[in-house]
Scaffold this active site. Structure first.
Site, PDB file in Angstrom:
ATOM      1  N   ASP A 159     -59.157 -11.463 -68.884  1.00 47.64           N
ATOM      2  CA  ASP A 159     -58.081 -10.856 -69.666  1.00 47.64           C
ATOM      3  C   ASP A 159     -58.250 -11.205 -71.155  1.00 47.64           C
ATOM      4  OD1 ASP A 159     -55.585 -10.128 -70.723  1.00 47.64           O
ATOM      5  OD2 ASP A 159     -54.524 -10.716 -68.890  1.00 47.64           O
ATOM      6  N   THR A 189     -55.049   6.275 -81.684  1.00 51.83           N
ATOM      7  CA  THR A 189     -54.653   7.557 -81.109  1.00 51.83           C
ATOM      8  C   THR A 189     -54.146   8.498 -82.196  1.00 51.83           C
ATOM      9  OG1 THR A 189     -53.150   8.615 -79.537  1.00 51.83           O
ATOM     10  CG2 THR A 189     -52.354   6.611 -80.551  1.00 51.83           C
ATOM     11  N   SER A 208     -43.749   7.134 -78.818  1.00 56.48           N
ATOM     12  CA  SER A 208     -43.476   6.291 -77.636  1.00 56.48           C
ATOM     13  C   SER A 208     -43.781   4.837 -78.002  1.00 56.48           C
ATOM     14  CB  SER A 208     -44.358   6.694 -76.446  1.00 56.48           C
ATOM     15  OG  SER A 208     -45.691   6.252 -76.646  1.00 56.48           O
ATOM     16  N   TYR A 220     -45.772   3.028 -76.426  1.00 58.40           N
ATOM     17  CA  TYR A 220     -47.233   2.925 -76.326  1.00 58.40           C
ATOM     18  C   TYR A 220     -47.880   3.327 -77.649  1.00 58.40           C
ATOM     19  CZ  TYR A 220     -51.798   5.025 -76.123  1.00 58.40           C
ATOM     20  OH  TYR A 220     -53.074   5.396 -76.459  1.00 58.40           O
ATOM     21  N   HIS A 221     -47.527   4.548 -78.133  1.00 61.59           N
ATOM     22  CA  HIS A 221     -48.152   5.012 -79.374  1.00 61.59           C
ATOM     23  C   HIS A 221     -47.866   4.041 -80.523  1.00 61.59           C
ATOM     24  CE1 HIS A 221     -48.307   8.930 -77.139  1.00 61.59           C
ATOM     25  NE2 HIS A 221     -49.426   9.066 -77.817  1.00 61.59           N
ATOM     26  N   LYS A 240     -50.335   1.225 -81.086  1.00 63.10           N
ATOM     27  CA  LYS A 240     -51.555   1.579 -81.823  1.00 63.10           C
ATOM     28  C   LYS A 240     -51.322   1.472 -83.326  1.00 63.10           C
ATOM     29  CE  LYS A 240     -54.018   2.877 -78.195  1.00 63.10           C
ATOM     30  NZ  LYS A 240     -55.238   2.177 -77.796  1.00 63.10           N
ATOM     31  N   ALA A 292     -52.156  16.011 -69.869  1.00 60.14           N
ATOM     32  CA  ALA A 292     -51.736  17.396 -69.639  1.00 60.14           C
ATOM     33  C   ALA A 292     -52.823  18.259 -68.977  1.00 60.14           C
ATOM     34  CB  ALA A 292     -51.298  18.008 -70.962  1.00 60.14           C
ATOM     35  N   LEU A 293     -53.989  18.329 -69.588  1.00 61.11           N
ATOM     36  CA  LEU A 293     -54.982  19.284 -69.096  1.00 61.11           C
ATOM     37  C   LEU A 293     -55.511  18.888 -67.713  1.00 61.11           C
ATOM     38  CD1 LEU A 293     -56.637  21.800 -69.560  1.00 61.11           C
ATOM     39  CD2 LEU A 293     -58.212  20.463 -70.938  1.00 61.11           C
TER      40      LEU A 293
HETATM   41  P1  NAD Z   1     -57.690   3.138 -68.972  1.00 59.43           P
HETATM   42  O1  NAD Z   1     -56.382   2.552 -68.600  1.00 59.43           O
HETATM   43  O2  NAD Z   1     -58.378   4.007 -67.975  1.00 59.43           O
HETATM   44  O3  NAD Z   1     -58.705   1.974 -69.388  1.00 59.43           O
HETATM   45  C1  NAD Z   1     -58.304   0.795 -70.019  1.00 59.43           C
HETATM   46  C2  NAD Z   1     -59.060  -0.354 -69.372  1.00 59.43           C
HETATM   47  O4  NAD Z   1     -58.714  -1.572 -70.049  1.00 59.43           O
HETATM   48  C3  NAD Z   1     -58.708  -0.548 -67.895  1.00 59.43           C
HETATM   49  O5  NAD Z   1     -59.883  -0.654 -67.121  1.00 59.43           O
HETATM   50  C4  NAD Z   1     -57.899  -1.837 -67.879  1.00 59.43           C
HETATM   51  O6  NAD Z   1     -58.062  -2.556 -66.670  1.00 59.43           O
HETATM   52  C5  NAD Z   1     -58.437  -2.582 -69.099  1.00 59.43           C
HETATM   53  N1  NAD Z   1     -57.478  -3.509 -69.702  1.00 59.43           N
HETATM   54  C6  NAD Z   1     -56.208  -3.248 -70.120  1.00 59.43           C
HETATM   55  N2  NAD Z   1     -55.641  -4.353 -70.625  1.00 59.43           N
HETATM   56  C7  NAD Z   1     -56.574  -5.343 -70.545  1.00 59.43           C
HETATM   57  C8  NAD Z   1     -56.585  -6.718 -70.914  1.00 59.43           C
HETATM   58  N3  NAD Z   1     -55.504  -7.318 -71.464  1.00 59.43           N
HETATM   59  N4  NAD Z   1     -57.717  -7.441 -70.699  1.00 59.43           N
HETATM   60  C9  NAD Z   1     -58.807  -6.864 -70.144  1.00 59.43           C
HETATM   61  N5  NAD Z   1     -58.847  -5.565 -69.762  1.00 59.43           N
HETATM   62  C10 NAD Z   1     -57.735  -4.814 -69.967  1.00 59.43           C
HETATM   63  O7  NAD Z   1     -57.462   3.927 -70.353  1.00 59.43           O
HETATM   64  P2  NAD Z   1     -58.383   5.015 -71.030  1.00 59.43           P
HETATM   65  O8  NAD Z   1     -57.812   6.348 -70.780  1.00 59.43           O
HETATM   66  O9  NAD Z   1     -59.798   4.741 -70.700  1.00 59.43           O
HETATM   67  O10 NAD Z   1     -58.127   4.680 -72.556  1.00 59.43           O
HETATM   68  C11 NAD Z   1     -58.963   3.720 -73.204  1.00 59.43           C
HETATM   69  C12 NAD Z   1     -58.412   3.493 -74.598  1.00 59.43           C
HETATM   70  O11 NAD Z   1     -58.457   4.706 -75.347  1.00 59.43           O
HETATM   71  C13 NAD Z   1     -56.969   3.019 -74.621  1.00 59.43           C
HETATM   72  O12 NAD Z   1     -56.803   2.110 -75.669  1.00 59.43           O
HETATM   73  C14 NAD Z   1     -56.200   4.289 -74.898  1.00 59.43           C
HETATM   74  O13 NAD Z   1     -54.983   4.000 -75.516  1.00 59.43           O
HETATM   75  C15 NAD Z   1     -57.143   5.029 -75.810  1.00 59.43           C
HETATM   76  N6  NAD Z   1     -56.992   6.492 -75.766  1.00 59.43           N
HETATM   77  C16 NAD Z   1     -57.120   7.170 -74.585  1.00 59.43           C
HETATM   78  C17 NAD Z   1     -56.983   8.557 -74.575  1.00 59.43           C
HETATM   79  C18 NAD Z   1     -57.074   9.363 -73.303  1.00 59.43           C
HETATM   80  O14 NAD Z   1     -56.775  10.575 -73.333  1.00 59.43           O
HETATM   81  N7  NAD Z   1     -57.490   8.778 -72.190  1.00 59.43           N
HETATM   82  C19 NAD Z   1     -56.741   9.229 -75.768  1.00 59.43           C
HETATM   83  C20 NAD Z   1     -56.621   8.510 -76.954  1.00 59.43           C
HETATM   84  C21 NAD Z   1     -56.758   7.125 -76.947  1.00 59.43           C
HETATM   85  N1  USQ Z   2     -47.222  17.545 -71.306  1.00 56.05           N
HETATM   86  C1  USQ Z   2     -46.795  18.685 -70.649  1.00 56.05           C
HETATM   87  N2  USQ Z   2     -46.919  18.705 -69.288  1.00 56.05           N
HETATM   88  C2  USQ Z   2     -47.452  17.669 -68.568  1.00 56.05           C
HETATM   89  C3  USQ Z   2     -47.896  16.520 -69.251  1.00 56.05           C
HETATM   90  C4  USQ Z   2     -47.756  16.484 -70.617  1.00 56.05           C
HETATM   91  O1  USQ Z   2     -46.327  19.651 -71.257  1.00 56.05           O
HETATM   92  O2  USQ Z   2     -47.520  17.774 -67.336  1.00 56.05           O
HETATM   93  C5  USQ Z   2     -47.130  17.490 -72.773  1.00 56.05           C
HETATM   94  C6  USQ Z   2     -46.390  16.256 -73.300  1.00 56.05           C
HETATM   95  O3  USQ Z   2     -44.991  16.469 -73.352  1.00 56.05           O
HETATM   96  C7  USQ Z   2     -47.037  16.095 -74.668  1.00 56.05           C
HETATM   97  C8  USQ Z   2     -48.464  16.624 -74.470  1.00 56.05           C
HETATM   98  O4  USQ Z   2     -48.446  17.381 -73.263  1.00 56.05           O
HETATM   99  O5  USQ Z   2     -46.390  16.940 -75.605  1.00 56.05           O
HETATM  100  C9  USQ Z   2     -49.492  15.520 -74.341  1.00 56.05           C
HETATM  101  O6  USQ Z   2     -49.098  14.651 -73.287  1.00 56.05           O
HETATM  102  P1  USQ Z   2     -50.208  13.858 -72.424  1.00 56.05           P
HETATM  103  O7  USQ Z   2     -49.503  13.162 -71.322  1.00 56.05           O
HETATM  104  O8  USQ Z   2     -51.322  14.769 -72.093  1.00 56.05           O
HETATM  105  O9  USQ Z   2     -50.787  12.850 -73.514  1.00 56.05           O
HETATM  106  P2  USQ Z   2     -50.093  11.656 -74.294  1.00 56.05           P
HETATM  107  O10 USQ Z   2     -48.866  11.152 -73.668  1.00 56.05           O
HETATM  108  O11 USQ Z   2     -50.002  12.084 -75.730  1.00 56.05           O
HETATM  109  O12 USQ Z   2     -51.177  10.500 -74.146  1.00 56.05           O
HETATM  110  C10 USQ Z   2     -52.564  10.764 -73.961  1.00 56.05           C
HETATM  111  C11 USQ Z   2     -53.205   9.485 -73.465  1.00 56.05           C
HETATM  112  C12 USQ Z   2     -53.049   8.407 -74.533  1.00 56.05           C
HETATM  113  C13 USQ Z   2     -53.578   8.910 -75.859  1.00 56.05           C
HETATM  114  C14 USQ Z   2     -52.962  10.253 -76.257  1.00 56.05           C
HETATM  115  C15 USQ Z   2     -53.661  10.893 -77.431  1.00 56.05           C
HETATM  116  O13 USQ Z   2     -52.591   9.071 -72.253  1.00 56.05           O
HETATM  117  O14 USQ Z   2     -53.774   7.245 -74.123  1.00 56.05           O
HETATM  118  O15 USQ Z   2     -53.296   7.980 -76.869  1.00 56.05           O
HETATM  119  O16 USQ Z   2     -53.143  11.177 -75.168  1.00 56.05           O
HETATM  120  S1  USQ Z   2     -52.544  11.762 -78.489  1.00 56.05           S
HETATM  121  O17 USQ Z   2     -51.764  12.697 -77.674  1.00 56.05           O
HETATM  122  O18 USQ Z   2     -53.326  12.433 -79.475  1.00 56.05           O
HETATM  123  O19 USQ Z   2     -51.663  10.760 -79.063  1.00 56.05           O
END
Ligand code: NAD
Ligand code: USQ
Length: 402
Positions: A80, A150, A185, A187-188, A191, A244-245
């Site tokens: 961790d 993000t 959120s 979460y956001h 970042k 979403a997608l």
């Molecule tokens: P994910 O949850 O699939 O992967 C994150 C990984 O980090 C997991 O394997 C988890 O076990 C590990 N982890 C979390 N906390 C930890 C800790 N304290 N110590 C060690 N390991 C830890 O997420 P993802 O979709 O692969 O996203 C990766 C990163 O990219 C994230 O920071 C996310 O916010 C960012 N991000 C993702 C998206 C997306 O659409 N997936 C978009 C924009 C940004």
């Molecule tokens: N949405 C729908 N229908 C759904 C799911 C989502 O309309 O079934 C909408 C949401 O309301 C939102 C948009 O789609 O307006 C995006 O939502 P999402 O769940 O696809 O993505 P988001 O919550 O923004 O988070 C994801 C990742 C996160 C990353 C972020 C990039 O989970 O890790 O940071 O995308 S961004 O959106 O550019 O901030």
């Protein structure tokens, strides 16, 4: 800026959706790769009663498979980032030249479930990144931090979004300042807090860092994940971690209406997982100067969620599937119609050649959903978290308590 050939890279979060394909891509490209992960993402699946659409192997099976097929060595340290003894020892022993930091709680809905989940998300993400910064300062001050931020840090302002910084003229004076942030959120918000801490560490300690403000990632297939069934990547479709997608494709595959929240005019930047791994490589092999903090907006195209749903309906139709769109009450508080024009030229300037959604929707998404449709658990699809509620207990069946 000199382009590096061979880099020693530590991938934090290398068992996750973005991290696992990145580890294989970077190893394939000839870099030395080590993963750190505490596997907490798999625990969150268990907590929510959900799981990946694709059958994912354990991290040990993944690495065995990778080495069996002749992949360049990927090392692993399970632990961790919040455990300073473990993490600092791992960094001191491996001495990476670059750290790709994915290891955070990545779901907006998860962070909005209740106080406990908001606190654990902020604690995990913000303190984890602080530990990363202190480990770099103490053991490898020249190491380049490549941090996943993000696009959601900016929110949806009614002006063009720049890449990190904006030139402002105010009362006759000018300065170049961080672009204003208005995320949607807890979460956001983590970042945003990370970005401030990283920028501070660059200014005060002289660390070098790239903040990659990534859009929503789609798809799960890369050239490496296809080489063996045990290398397959995760694909989330549930109402908490599914994006979403990916969700729309699974919904189309099982005859569930496509869940567009509200008006569907919410516009976001999107990119293919194959572009995620390439962007991270481009940032890594083109490091900033010591003391420099730079921000790249990491997405390739932008769409409204209604446009995405319409594209999925069209793609499904070519396979004889009649998908429908359902505008649901929006569980989130967000603008449903808004201006959106973010810049994203820095990664293109470094050589990114983007995949287009229109060209990969069928192969990398709809077909994956169809191949795995027998594994879909329909009970986890509906949204489970509402932004307005102060308490959202989630049952194992995935129903929001009333
Ligand atoms: P994910 O949850 O699939 O992967 C994150 C990984 O980090 C997991 O394997 C988890 O076990 C590990 N982890 C979390 N906390 C930890 C800790 N304290 N110590 C060690 N390991 C830890 O997420 P993802 O979709 O692969 O996203 C990766 C990163 O990219 C994230 O920071 C996310 O916010 C960012 N991000 C993702 C998206 C997306 O659409 N997936 C978009 C924009 C940004
Ligand atoms: N949405 C729908 N229908 C759904 C799911 C989502 O309309 O079934 C909408 C949401 O309301 C939102 C948009 O789609 O307006 C995006 O939502 P999402 O769940 O696809 O993505 P988001 O919550 O923004 O988070 C994801 C990742 C996160 C990353 C972020 C990039 O989970 O890790 O940071 O995308 S961004 O959106 O550019 O901030």
């Amino acid at each position: 800026m000199a382009t590096l050939g061979h880099v020693k890279i530590l991938i934090l979060g290398g068992d996750g959706f973005c991290g696992w394909p990145t580890a294989m891509h970077l190893a394939d490209a000839g870099h030395d790769v080590m993963i750190i992960d505490n596997l907490v993402r798999r625990e969150w699946d268990a907590e929510l009663g959900s799981g990946s659409l694709t059958p994912i192997a354990t991290i040990e099976e993944r690495l065995d498979a990778w080495h069996e097929i002749g992949g360049r060595e990927i090392r692993l340290a399970l632990g961790d980032l919040l455990d300073w003894e473990f993490f600092s020892a791992a960094v001191a022993a491996y001495r990476p030249e670059a750290m790709v930091h994915y290891a955070e709680q990545s779901s907006a809905p998860y962070s909005m479930m209740d106080r406990e989940h908001a606190v654990s998300t902020q604690y995990n993400n913000v303190i984890g990144t602080l530990n990363v910064l202190f480990a770099i300062r103490e053991f490898v001050p020249e190491c380049h931090l490549v941090k996943l931020g993000t696009m959601g840090e900016y929110g949806t302002p009614n002006i063009d979004i720049e890449e990190g910084f904006i030139d402002i003229e105010h009362n006759g004076r000018r300065d170049r300042l961080p672009f204003p942030k208005m995320p949607g959120s807890f979460y956001h918000l983590t970042k945003v807090h990370d970005s401030h801490n990283i920028h501070f560490a660059s200014r005060i300690w002289g660390l070098r860092a790239t903040d990659l403000n990534q859009g929503v990632v789609y798809g799960c297939v890369t050239p490496q994940t296809s080489r063996d069934p045990r290398l397959v990547n995760r694909f989330d479709y549930d109402g908490v971690f599914g994006t979403a997608l990916n969700r729309f494709c699974v919904q189309a595959a099982i005859g569930h209406p496509l869940s567009v929240y509200g008006k569907g005019g919410q516009t976001r930047g999107f990119l293919d997982i194959r572009d995620t791994v390439r962007c991270v490589e481009l940032a890594t092999v083109n490091p900033p100067a010591q003391g420099e903090y730079r921000v790249f907006n990491q997405f390739t195209e932008h769409f409204s969620v209604r446009e995405l749903a319409e594209m999925v309906v069209h793609a499904a139709k070519t396979l004889g599937i009649e998908a429908t769109i359902e505008h649901q009450p929006n569980p989130r508080i967000e603008l449903e119609q808004h201006y959106y024009n973010p810049k994203h030229t820095a990664l293109l300037d470094l050589g990114l050649e983007p995949h287009k959604l229109s060209e990969s929707l069928l192969d990398s998404l709809v077909n994956v959903a169809i191949e795995n449709r027998d594994r879909v658990d329909e009970s986890v699809i509906d949204p489970r978290v509402e932004w307005t509620k102060t308490h959202n207990p989630v049952s194992a069946a995935g129903v929001v308590a009333s």
